[in-house]
Design a protein around this motif. Structure first.
Motif, PDB file in Angstrom:
ATOM      1  N   ARG A   1       0.815  -1.123   0.105  1.00 17.99           N
ATOM      2  CA  ARG A   1       0.197   0.036  -0.026  1.00 17.99           C
ATOM      3  C   ARG A   1       0.707   1.142  -0.304  1.00 17.99           C
ATOM      4  N   SER A   2       0.611   2.634  -0.136  1.00 23.49           N
ATOM      5  CA  SER A   2       0.957   3.810  -0.153  1.00 23.49           C
ATOM      6  C   SER A   2       2.463   3.233  -1.250  1.00 23.49           C
ATOM      7  N   ALA A   3       2.881   2.667  -2.099  1.00 26.87           N
ATOM      8  CA  ALA A   3       3.917   2.579  -2.881  1.00 26.87           C
ATOM      9  C   ALA A   3       4.022   3.597  -3.906  1.00 26.87           C
ATOM     10  N   PHE A   4       3.931   5.122  -3.661  1.00 23.90           N
ATOM     11  CA  PHE A   4       3.163   5.927  -4.738  1.00 23.90           C
ATOM     12  C   PHE A   4       3.205   7.143  -4.351  1.00 23.90           C
ATOM     13  N   TYR A   5       2.591   6.924  -2.941  1.00 25.80           N
ATOM     14  CA  TYR A   5       2.443   7.959  -2.095  1.00 25.80           C
ATOM     15  C   TYR A   5       3.389   9.052  -1.722  1.00 25.80           C
ATOM     16  N   GLY A   6       2.813  10.283  -2.020  1.00 25.75           N
ATOM     17  CA  GLY A   6       4.172  11.189  -1.731  1.00 25.75           C
ATOM     18  C   GLY A   6       5.238  11.795  -3.297  1.00 25.75           C
TER      19      GLY A   6
ATOM     20  N   TYR B   1      -4.688  -0.143  -4.161  1.00 27.82           N
ATOM     21  CA  TYR B   1      -5.417   0.868  -3.249  1.00 27.82           C
ATOM     22  C   TYR B   1      -5.723   1.991  -3.320  1.00 27.82           C
ATOM     23  N   GLU B   2      -6.880   3.062  -3.144  1.00 28.66           N
ATOM     24  CA  GLU B   2      -7.148   4.132  -3.103  1.00 28.66           C
ATOM     25  C   GLU B   2      -5.605   5.341  -2.817  1.00 28.66           C
ATOM     26  N   ASP B   3      -5.245   5.036  -1.483  1.00 22.01           N
ATOM     27  CA  ASP B   3      -3.524   5.635  -1.002  1.00 22.01           C
ATOM     28  C   ASP B   3      -2.947   5.031  -1.790  1.00 22.01           C
ATOM     29  N   THR B   4      -2.833   4.872  -2.620  1.00 20.56           N
ATOM     30  CA  THR B   4      -1.639   3.969  -3.715  1.00 20.56           C
ATOM     31  C   THR B   4      -0.406   5.436  -3.967  1.00 20.56           C
ATOM     32  N   PHE B   5      -1.148   6.368  -4.631  1.00 20.85           N
ATOM     33  CA  PHE B   5      -0.817   7.366  -4.662  1.00 20.85           C
ATOM     34  C   PHE B   5      -1.396   8.746  -4.110  1.00 20.85           C
TER      35      PHE B   5
ATOM     36  N   ALA C   1      -1.124  14.978  -5.423  1.00 19.30           N
ATOM     37  CA  ALA C   1       0.508  15.288  -5.688  1.00 19.30           C
ATOM     38  C   ALA C   1       1.254  14.648  -7.473  1.00 19.30           C
ATOM     39  N   THR C   2       0.484  13.408  -7.090  1.00 23.50           N
ATOM     40  CA  THR C   2       1.219  12.397  -8.518  1.00 23.50           C
ATOM     41  C   THR C   2       0.625  12.471  -8.925  1.00 23.50           C
ATOM     42  N   TYR C   3      -0.793  12.610  -8.788  1.00 28.00           N
ATOM     43  CA  TYR C   3      -1.591  13.064  -9.923  1.00 28.00           C
ATOM     44  C   TYR C   3      -1.147  14.193 -10.638  1.00 28.00           C
ATOM     45  N   LEU C   4      -1.513  14.335  -9.822  1.00 27.15           N
ATOM     46  CA  LEU C   4      -0.807  16.275 -10.986  1.00 27.15           C
ATOM     47  C   LEU C   4      -0.136  16.286 -12.037  1.00 27.15           C
ATOM     48  N   ASN C   5       1.001  15.752 -11.511  1.00 28.89           N
ATOM     49  CA  ASN C   5       2.189  15.343 -12.349  1.00 28.89           C
ATOM     50  C   ASN C   5       2.339  14.269 -13.214  1.00 28.89           C
TER      51      ASN C   5
ATOM     52  N   THR D   1     -10.437   2.649  -9.899  1.00 28.46           N
ATOM     53  CA  THR D   1     -10.173   3.975  -8.524  1.00 28.46           C
ATOM     54  C   THR D   1      -8.475   3.929  -9.184  1.00 28.46           C
ATOM     55  N   CYS D   2      -8.515   5.849  -8.421  1.00 27.75           N
ATOM     56  CA  CYS D   2      -6.810   5.802  -9.139  1.00 27.75           C
ATOM     57  C   CYS D   2      -6.837   6.341  -9.925  1.00 27.75           C
ATOM     58  N   TRP D   3      -6.824   5.255 -11.141  1.00 29.21           N
ATOM     59  CA  TRP D   3      -6.646   5.689 -12.750  1.00 29.21           C
ATOM     60  C   TRP D   3      -7.248   6.768 -12.944  1.00 29.21           C
TER      61      TRP D   3
END
Length: 77
Positions: free
Chosen positions: A1-6, A24-28, A31-35, A52-54
């Motif tokens: 989980r949270s593999a790319f969060y932050g 998972y919802e908290d994978t990204f 900031a990641t979505y924006l960039n 979800t997420c994508w």
């Protein structure tokens, strides 16, 4: 989980899956979505656009199947 969060410096994710993989919802993070862009196979845009997420990314349909542009440190075995 949270593999790319932050990971705000992440510029892109390339997926060869024609159906969006479950994450998972908290994978990204936001900031990641924006960039970052997500690059998917031709014909897979709809699957990622509703997943979800994508769905939070800018998604570009252009991935050919194959391998190219691989770089490695010459000292690696």
């Amino acid at each position: 989980r949270s593999a790319f969060y932050g990971c705000s410096a992440l510029e892109g994710v390339t997926s060869l899956a024609t159906t969006a993989p479950s994450v998972y919802e908290d994978t990204f993070s936001i900031a990641t979505y924006l960039n970052a862009m997500v690059y998917v196979p031709i014909g897979a845009l709809e699957s990622y656009s509703f997943a979800t997420c994508w769905k939070n990314f800018n998604i570009e349909e252009n991935v050919d199947y194959g391998v190219e542009g691989i770089k490695a440190d010459g000292n690696l075995v």
